[in-house]
Design a protein around this motif. Structure first.
Motif, short mmCIF file in Angstrom:
data_model
loop_
_atom_site.label_atom_id
_atom_site.label_comp_id
_atom_site.label_asym_id
_atom_site.label_seq_id
_atom_site.Cartn_x
_atom_site.Cartn_y
_atom_site.Cartn_z
N ALA A 747 5.08 -2.61 -6.31
CA ALA A 747 5.13 -2.93 -7.61
C ALA A 747 3.66 -3.88 -8.01
O ALA A 747 3.00 -3.77 -9.03
CB ALA A 747 6.32 -3.82 -8.19
N PHE A 805 -0.64 4.47 3.30
CA PHE A 805 -0.60 6.11 4.15
C PHE A 805 0.45 6.61 3.60
O PHE A 805 1.02 7.82 4.00
CB PHE A 805 -0.08 5.30 5.40
CG PHE A 805 -1.28 4.68 6.43
CD1 PHE A 805 -2.24 5.51 6.61
CD2 PHE A 805 -1.29 3.25 6.41
CE1 PHE A 805 -3.49 4.90 7.41
CE2 PHE A 805 -2.35 2.84 7.08
CZ PHE A 805 -3.39 3.58 7.68
N GLY A 806 1.21 6.21 2.31
CA GLY A 806 2.46 7.04 1.85
C GLY A 806 3.61 7.19 2.87
O GLY A 806 4.19 7.98 2.74
N ILE A 807 4.09 6.09 3.47
CA ILE A 807 5.00 5.85 4.40
C ILE A 807 6.21 4.93 4.01
O ILE A 807 7.26 4.95 4.16
CB ILE A 807 4.80 5.67 6.12
CG1 ILE A 807 3.93 4.45 6.07
CG2 ILE A 807 4.00 6.97 6.54
CD1 ILE A 807 3.72 3.98 7.50
#
Ligand code: ADP
Length: 843
Positions: A747, A805-807
């Motif tokens: 956020a 990293f999109g994890i």
């Protein structure tokens, strides 16, 4: 002078002394005798006696003399009272008195009888009266009425005139009749001519037409098309329908025919499956067909007309297109490289589907209209868009119907010649089409003509496929007339080509494409499926799909089926399958429902991709990440410890730079260890080594702790906690803490400084829902769908400079789901996002 009625009376009283005759007792014997006879005879009689021809007469003469002459005529000379006058009769009476009897016939005069005057006719005879010495003393006059005879003759004469007049009239009528007859003869000739034309058209119609007569339904007419469809050879005329097509006995066709014959109501069927025995083998066809009752002018049914359209190709093509269309849609997802091409084909396919169903509708309409009655044949021809043509080789005249002109795109009024026709055959087909025409017109080899070729339209140069059939009529070895039909079949051709293209894709793809029923029975099996699973199509079609499912995964199939029954697709479902050799392979499976044109699910299409290699790669990568992260953790832990000690020591100095640098170093080390923990968690998760260690704890306390800690480092944003209650959950506290802190740090990361981040809680009966909302960049729906995927990051100008990293979300989702909770989001691009997750409450 005895008797004699009124005249006897008068004569007895008469003063005969004063006449030439003298007293009656002195009369000569002849006079006495004749008077006696006369008085007592009922028909008119008169006696004229002596030199003066003194008249005596009986009662029957009274009306003849009339009131003007009776009774004065008695006892006076005949000349005095004779109607015709003395001059005319004197020679006549003298003749009688010389001894010659005289008579005249049908003498007409007016007579007052029964109170009215009328025309009468009498024969008069005048006979001399002689004594013994043949001396003549007087004459006897006998009158006979001939009115009736004369009237009859006149009547006949009038009748004769009437007859001769009507004879004349008859003659005129006769003349009229014979001219009518000539006209009739011409009409009959014209009718025969047009019947011949219609017959030719029907015979050449590309759809089957047959006429059956009588309750027995004897074939009275069958065109070439219906003969070809029946496949029973040309000798069908005169045979009973049931005798020609015994194989239809259990296919309800007889009943339909019988109903039509009995009720007179027409029968229509669409896309009806009919199994026919053609050249000794049963084959399945599909027809649109109609039975129409044929009735005479009194309405009595004497036969049934049968028209049909063979729609087998269209039905099969449509089915194949329908089936392959869904398979293709599924394939599209998998074949990322050929995605665009497939998309285009898909669209084309949809159009073809529409076009096909449109042309099927057209065909149906046409067929119905055709069936209405033979007399509406022309209308039906219009409705089928069936063009007709006629060519007279001797004059070179070429006739094209309105429909044919539409097919060719040429105006109704424009001239059409053989040269123009030749110029509009597609260049690749022109030579052989011309050769076929010449062959058809050859009296030895020709006669019939049946070709499918391309034409180039007049109006827009568009290439169209047409099917042309025709018949050549010969006279003395000379082709005199070439007549036939033409039909635009471009749509059908296109569908065929598209089906072939699709079939090529299905055979050439690396993925196994398998169709099956809801009962899990395999209905199609492509070459890649053979390669992947080791079974041939022959071995698998008709078999159960369970043959491929390993024993510990048998429950997967009913689950997949229930999702598909609900109309859902199952995509990229990763699982393991068994090959013929008993080897387990990793596959990614996409299953889609196959629907017919009405949207009913008629089967399933399954695409399986062998991902064994990919899985191996992933395992190697995971192992590597796990190892590296693990190795990195050790130096990082010592670094963190050193930093702690250094920070404690620095507390005693007043060097503002050093204390600030120390804080930043601490923050970075923390970030790094969060990242490394993330990678470690991923590798654990993938290898199934992650542990969920559940303990009851208070969620409100945890939220406040996380927020307080975040507030220390995140100085750019205001973080608020709202509406949380001290409820207990039974969960892995460390992991839930990482979920909350991941959502809060996202956020902060994806919203501008100075804005508000709100952490909320809501307690329900059995669960608590935690939410984190921001006023940041937001997420588009397309990205929102995949945001919980591993390594997925939104690619945009706003996010490019933000590292990650999109994890984080992937791990959060895995953690929440392993607790039996749910995770989701609401977001509006440019306005902000709210992420929610739920956890079950502790008992
Ligand atoms: P990371 O943030 O490390 O890229 P995450 O899995 O946490 O990985 O997030 C995945 C992606 O989701 C991010 O790259 C970002 O594009 C998007 N995202 C996550 N949270 C938000 C948010 N609150 N507002 C906008 N985008 C977000």
């Amino acid at each position: 002078m005895r008797g004699g009625g009124a005249m006897g009376e008068l004569m007895r009283k008469f003063d005969w002394q004063s006449t030439e005759l003298g007293a009656p007792q002195d009369w000569p014997l002849q006079l006495k005798q004749q008077t006696g006879i006369m008085l007592n005879t009922p028909s008119p009689m008169m006696i004229c006696w002596g030199k003066d021809l003194i008249r005596l007469y009986n009662d029957a003469c009274i009306p003849i003399l009339g009131p003007n002459r009776h009774p004065q005529a008695l006892g006076v000379t005949v000349y005095e009272t004779f109607a015709g006058g003395q001059d005319t009769v004197k020679p006549l009476f003298e003749k009688v008195m010389r001894g010659e009897a005289v008579a005249f016939q049908d003498f007409k005069f007016k007579l007052n009888r029964n109170g009215q005057e009328e025309d009468v006719y009498f024969d008069f005879s005048y006979t001399p009266i002689t004594d013994e010495e043949m001396k003549i003393h007087g004459m006897l006059v006998i009158c006979t009425e001939t009115t009736a005879k004369v009237m009859a003759i006149e009547g006949m004469r009038a009748a004769n005139t009437e007859i001769s007049r009507s004879n004349q009239e008859l003659e005129t009528d006769n003349k009229q009749l014979s001219s009518n007859q000539k006209e009739l003869r011409k009409i009959v000739y014209d009718l025969a001519e047009s019947e011949h034309k219609i017959r030719s058209i029907i015979e050449n119609a590309p759809f089957p037409i047959g006429v059956y007569m009588g309750r027995e339904l004897r074939v009275a007419f069958a065109n070439q098309a219906i003969i070809d469809v029946w496949g029973k050879g040309p000798n069908v005329i005169g045979r009973r329908y049931a005798e020609v097509l015994p194989e239809l006995s259990n296919q309800s066709v007889y009943q339909q025919l019988d109903d039509v014959f009995t009720t007179g109501n027409p029968f229509h069927a669409r896309n009806q499956r009919i199994d026919l025995l053609v050249n000794g083998a049963m084959r399945t066809y599909y027809f649109n067909y109609s039975f129409t009752a044929l009735a005479d002018q009194q309405g009595a049914i004497y036969g049934v007309m049968n028209t049909a359209a063979d729609v087998t190709d269209a039905v099969l093509a449509r089915r194949e297109v329908e089936e392959t269309s869904d398979e293709l849609a599924a394939l599209n997802e998998e074949l990322a490289a050929s995605n665009e091409e497939l998309q285009a084909i898909n669209e084309e396919l949809a159009t073809t589907n529409e076009e096909l169903s449109e042309s099927r509708r057209q065909l149906e309409t046409a067929n119905e209209e055709l069936a209405t009655s033979a007399s509406r044949l022309h209308m039906a021809i219009e409705a089928t868009n069936l063009g007709t043509w006629e060519y007279i080789p001797a004059t070179g005249e070429l006739y094209w119907s309105k429909e044919l002109r539409e097919i060719y795109g040429i105006a109704e009024t424009a001239s059409a010649t053989m040269e123009q026709f030749a110029a509009h055959i597609h260049t690749e087909d022109a030579a052989w089409v011309q050769a076929q025409i010449s062959e058809a017109m050859d009296p030895v080899t020709g006669g019939r003509y049946d070709l499918t070729y391309r034409i180039v339209r007049f109006d827009n140069n568009e290439t169209r496929w047409i099917k042309v059939q025709g018949t050549v009529f010969f006279d003395g070895g000379q082709a005199t007339r070439f007549i036939g039909t033409a039909f635009d079949i471009s749509e059908l051709k296109e569908a065929e080509e598209k089906t072939a293209k699709l079939a090529a894709i299905i055979t050439s793809t690396d993925d196994a494409i398998i169709s099956k029923t809801f009962e899990s029975i395999i209905t199609s099996w492509n070459t890649s499926a053979e390669r992947m699973f080791g079974y041939s199509a022959d071995e698998m079609i008709g078999e159960s799909i369970y043959k491929l499912i390993p024993p510990d995964r048998l429950e997967e199939e009913p689950l997949i089926l229930s999702r598909l029954r609900a109309g859902e697709r199952v995509q990229h479902f990763e699982t393991k399958r068994l090959t013929k050799e008993g080897k387990l392979i990793d596959v990614s499976v996409t299953v889609s429902p196959v629907k017919d044109s009405e949207g009913n699910i008629i089967g399933l299409s399954k695409i399986a991709r062998d991902i064994t290699e990919r899985k191996l790669d992933e395992t190697r990568k995971n192992d590597f990440i796990g190892m590296v992260s693990h190795e990195l953790k050790t130096p990082l832990t010592s670094l963190s410890a050193i930093l702690q000690v250094a920070k404690a020591k620095l507390n005693n100095t007043n060097d503002a730079f050093l204390s600030g640098a120390m804080q930043k170093a601490n923050h970075q080390v923390k970030r790094m260890s969060t990242m490394i923990n993330g990678f470690l968690n991923i590798s654990r998760l993938e290898s199934g080594k992650i542990q969920i260690d559940k303990q009851p704890f208070n969620i409100e306390t945890l939220i406040n702790e996380v927020v307080d800690e975040m507030k220390v480092t995140a100085t750019t944003h205001t973080i608020n906690v709202d509406g949380c209650a001290p409820v207990e959950v039974n969960a892995d506290q460390d992991k839930i803490q990482s979920v909350i802190s991941n959502l809060i740090s996202n956020a902060i990361k994806y919203s501008p400084g100075g804005t508000l981040v709100n952490v909320g809680c809501k307690t329900y009966k059995t669960e608590v829902v935690v939410s984190v909302s921001d006023k940041g960049i937001g997420i588009k729906p397309g990205d929102a769908e995949r945001i919980f995927d591993r390594y997925y990051r939104v690619e945009s100008r706003d996010t490019r400079h933000i590292s990650g990293f999109g994890i984080g979300l992937y791990l959060s989702a895995e953690i929440v789901e392993r607790h039996g909770g749910r995770i989701w989001l609401e977001s509006e691009s440019g306005k902000g996002s709210t992420f929610y997750f739920s956890l079950p409450l502790a008992d």
